[in-house]
Design an enzyme around this catalytic site. Structure first.
Site, mmCIF file in Angstrom:
data_model
loop_
_atom_site.group_PDB
_atom_site.id
_atom_site.type_symbol
_atom_site.label_atom_id
_atom_site.label_comp_id
_atom_site.label_asym_id
_atom_site.label_seq_id
_atom_site.Cartn_x
_atom_site.Cartn_y
_atom_site.Cartn_z
ATOM 1 N N ASP A 124 16.811 -5.573 -6.129
ATOM 2 C CA ASP A 124 16.189 -4.338 -6.627
ATOM 3 C C ASP A 124 16.947 -3.869 -7.878
ATOM 4 O OD1 ASP A 124 14.435 -2.845 -4.083
ATOM 5 O OD2 ASP A 124 15.842 -4.411 -3.545
ATOM 6 N N GLU A 149 12.596 3.437 -9.728
ATOM 7 C CA GLU A 149 12.986 3.840 -8.367
ATOM 8 C C GLU A 149 14.503 3.931 -8.160
ATOM 9 O OE1 GLU A 149 11.255 1.575 -5.168
ATOM 10 O OE2 GLU A 149 12.066 2.972 -3.691
ATOM 11 N N ASP A 209 8.610 -0.042 -10.395
ATOM 12 C CA ASP A 209 9.179 -0.305 -9.079
ATOM 13 C C ASP A 209 9.779 -1.707 -9.165
ATOM 14 O OD1 ASP A 209 9.921 -0.578 -6.482
ATOM 15 O OD2 ASP A 209 8.121 0.370 -5.663
ATOM 16 N N ILE A 211 11.424 -3.641 -7.086
ATOM 17 C CA ILE A 211 10.858 -4.444 -5.981
ATOM 18 C C ILE A 211 10.033 -3.484 -5.147
ATOM 19 C CG2 ILE A 211 11.236 -5.770 -3.879
ATOM 20 C CD1 ILE A 211 13.637 -7.010 -5.018
ATOM 21 N N ASP A 212 8.734 -3.606 -5.265
ATOM 22 C CA ASP A 212 7.853 -2.831 -4.408
ATOM 23 C C ASP A 212 7.682 -3.657 -3.140
ATOM 24 O OD1 ASP A 212 6.065 -0.840 -3.608
ATOM 25 O OD2 ASP A 212 4.366 -2.007 -4.329
ATOM 26 N N THR A 214 10.318 -3.720 -0.540
ATOM 27 C CA THR A 214 11.633 -4.341 -0.265
ATOM 28 C C THR A 214 11.691 -4.900 1.165
ATOM 29 O OG1 THR A 214 12.636 -2.825 -1.845
ATOM 30 C CG2 THR A 214 14.143 -3.955 -0.347
ATOM 31 N N ARG A 349 -4.579 3.538 2.466
ATOM 32 C CA ARG A 349 -3.153 3.886 2.591
ATOM 33 C C ARG A 349 -3.016 5.350 2.998
ATOM 34 N NH1 ARG A 349 1.956 2.192 0.676
ATOM 35 N NH2 ARG A 349 3.307 3.908 0.082
ATOM 36 N N ASP A 361 4.766 3.447 -7.183
ATOM 37 C CA ASP A 361 4.118 2.680 -6.112
ATOM 38 C C ASP A 361 2.635 2.452 -6.355
ATOM 39 O OD1 ASP A 361 6.161 1.941 -4.353
ATOM 40 O OD2 ASP A 361 6.264 3.970 -3.527
HETATM 41 P P1 AMP Z 1 3.700 -0.943 1.496
HETATM 42 O O1 AMP Z 1 4.116 -2.243 0.979
HETATM 43 O O2 AMP Z 1 2.274 -0.683 1.298
HETATM 44 O O3 AMP Z 1 4.200 -0.729 2.867
HETATM 45 O O4 AMP Z 1 4.400 0.105 0.542
HETATM 46 C C1 AMP Z 1 5.713 -0.110 0.130
HETATM 47 C C2 AMP Z 1 6.227 1.110 -0.543
HETATM 48 O O5 AMP Z 1 6.032 2.255 0.245
HETATM 49 C C3 AMP Z 1 7.704 1.030 -0.752
HETATM 50 O O6 AMP Z 1 8.031 0.393 -1.946
HETATM 51 C C4 AMP Z 1 8.143 2.455 -0.756
HETATM 52 O O7 AMP Z 1 8.293 2.945 -2.072
HETATM 53 C C5 AMP Z 1 7.028 3.203 -0.092
HETATM 54 N N1 AMP Z 1 7.486 3.906 1.107
HETATM 55 C C6 AMP Z 1 8.735 4.050 1.541
HETATM 56 N N2 AMP Z 1 8.784 4.820 2.646
HETATM 57 C C7 AMP Z 1 7.499 5.164 2.905
HETATM 58 C C8 AMP Z 1 6.890 5.948 3.920
HETATM 59 N N3 AMP Z 1 7.596 6.514 4.874
HETATM 60 N N4 AMP Z 1 5.554 6.080 3.893
HETATM 61 C C9 AMP Z 1 4.818 5.493 2.931
HETATM 62 N N5 AMP Z 1 5.356 4.725 1.950
HETATM 63 C C10 AMP Z 1 6.670 4.565 1.932
HETATM 64 MG MG MG Z 2 7.733 0.784 -3.815
#
Ligand code: AMP
Ligand code: MG
Length: 425
Positions: A124, A149, A209, A211-212, A214, A349, A361
């Site tokens: 990251d 981030e 981001d 690493i989106d 992680t 989402r 994000d």
């Molecule tokens: P996803 O891959 O769709 O699960 O989304 C990943 C991104 O959601 C991560 O890179 C975070 O920036 C973000 N994230 C972190 N914590 C949360 C949370 N509690 N609820 C929703 N998104 C989150």
């Molecule tokens: Mg992210």
């Protein structure tokens, strides 16, 4: 039902989770504009062997550059962001290379925990440093503001020397393929901290981001390097590097892929359409969202992590809408990329109550989808507003689809949310 698109990456070793050996898992189942950042310009980035493409009047004529691994497809001369796009693609591709290096042989010491308990890795930090350094190098005459981030606070602690050293080696190794340059640990810290901009409605701001997803990265699954450019509060450019995403549709969740069949680079600029190329190849293909208008034929994406999105709510929406297929669960903005090329027709989402969405994000993913003919809105049908600073202020959740399905989807979303609220009274 939980299926895996078993993407075997030769040599993938993950001491963190030794029982798992498969990469690329797909489960079905406001503030004033910040000061321009200029302080990285003085770094030892000596003249590049990489040259930006010359403006071209022909659409997507492959740019050939003998000395660079990053030939860039030229945009039409009507695009006002072509040099930014070339720089963004190069930055995201190099960052993806660093991430791949780390993911293939990740060490326990590479993974840390942030104050909010979410994981952060050397990749990251390295990815954020690379993107900042490359954008500064490739766009030397532009003011630089980056909303990203990560920050370097934890790397400045006394016990973080070795981690910073590891990141600096990774950054230098990655940059050495393109630049005759060496950066110091201090330079890496400065590059990471260039991402503290507050963004906002005026001027240009890069949004990153590094690493989106992680958590997906740590599982050996999907993740993305997501880079966008805001101009006067609007997303005008987006690049999504998805190192583990198959080149072909992930609709078939049981497919197996070899290493040379994965690694996608999606990109889009305003009014120029959305494109996809392999991370290892410069030829680009225009992509379009699915034309499915019958929910019974549509499939939908959602987060792999139940903590990031309410799976029960999306299930209720899918039932109300008449979607038959099970959800396709993958990490990161790879979902936006997959939807933009028509692998599925809906992305839902719904974070748990209290979570505030960050602009990094969604910025890159949303322009890739909209330029591919889709729509991304909040649960009330409002367009996403990236001009309010580091966060998105929105109603309840984010929904993405094609224009034909969106009206019915929006109805189903709103009815399901009302039903859920009533059941909690
Ligand atoms: P996803 O891959 O769709 O699960 O989304 C990943 C991104 O959601 C991560 O890179 C975070 O920036 C973000 N994230 C972190 N914590 C949360 C949370 N509690 N609820 C929703 N998104 C989150
Ligand atoms: Mg992210």
């Amino acid at each position: 039902m939980a299926c895996r698109a078993a993407i075997s990456l030769p040599g993938l070793t993950r001491p963190l989770k030794p029982s798992s050996s498969v990469s690329g898992r797909i489960s079905s189942g406001s503030a004033p504009p910040s000061k321009p950042y200029r302080s990285l310009r003085h770094l030892l980035l000596v003249p590049s062997r990489f040259h930006l493409p010359l403006p071209s009047s022909s659409h997507f004529r492959p740019f050939s550059c003998a000395s660079s691994a990053f030939p860039v497809a030229a945009m039409s001369s009507s695009s006002s962001y072509q040099k930014e796009l070339a720089a963004a693609k190069k930055a995201a591709s190099l960052a993806a290379r660093l991430c791949q290096t780390v993911q293939k042989a990740i060490l326990k010491s590479d993974v840390h925990s942030k104050a909010d308990k979410s994981p952060v890795t050397v990749a990251d930090y390295g990815s954020q440093a690379i993107v900042s350094l490359v954008l500064n190098k490739e766009l030397p005459s532009e003011s630089f503001s980056l909303v990203a981030e990560e920050d370097s606070a934890d790397l400045q602690k006394d016990d973080a020397h070795e981690t910073l050293e590891r990141i600096t080696v990774l950054v230098n190794d990655t940059l050495s393929s393109e630049y005759n340059t060496t950066v110091s640990g201090k330079d890496v810290l400065a590059a990471i901290d260039s991402g503290k901009s507050e963004g906002g409605p005026h001027g240009r701001h890069w949004v990153l981001d590094p690493i989106d997803g992680t958590k997906g990265f740590l599982r050996g699954d999907q993740y993305a390097i997501a880079l966008a450019l805001l101009d006067e509060g609007k997303v005008v450019l987006g690049v999504l590097a998805c190192p583990n995403l198959p080149h072909t549709s992930i609709a078939n969740v049981d497919a197996h892929y070899s290493e040379n069949q994965i690694g996608c680079l999606f990109y889009a600029t305003t009014d120029e359409g959305a494109y996809l190329q392999s991370l290892n190849d410069s030829s680009a293909t225009k992509i379009n969202v699915s034309t499915v208008d019958n929910p019974a034929e549509a499939s939908f994406f959602e987060s792999y992590e139940a903590a990031h999105s309410l799976h029960d709510l999306s299930k209720a929406i899918a039932v109300k809408l008449g979607v038959q297929a099970p959800p396709v669960r993958i990490d990161s903005q790879a979902k936006y990329g997959a939807l933009a090329r028509g692998d599925g027709a809906i992305y839902l989402r719904f974070p748990h109550k209290g979570y505030r969405e960050k602009i990094w994000d969604h910025a890159a993913g949303s322009i890739v989808v909209t330029e591919a003919g889709g729509i991304a809105t909040d649960a009330a049908g409002n367009h996403l507003d990236f001009s309010k600073g580091r966060h998105l202020d929105l109603d309840t959740g984010i929904i993405v689809s094609n224009k034909k399905l969106m009206p019915a989807l929006l109805n189903a979303v709103q009815e399901s949310i009302r039903a859920q609220s009533a059941s909690h009274l």
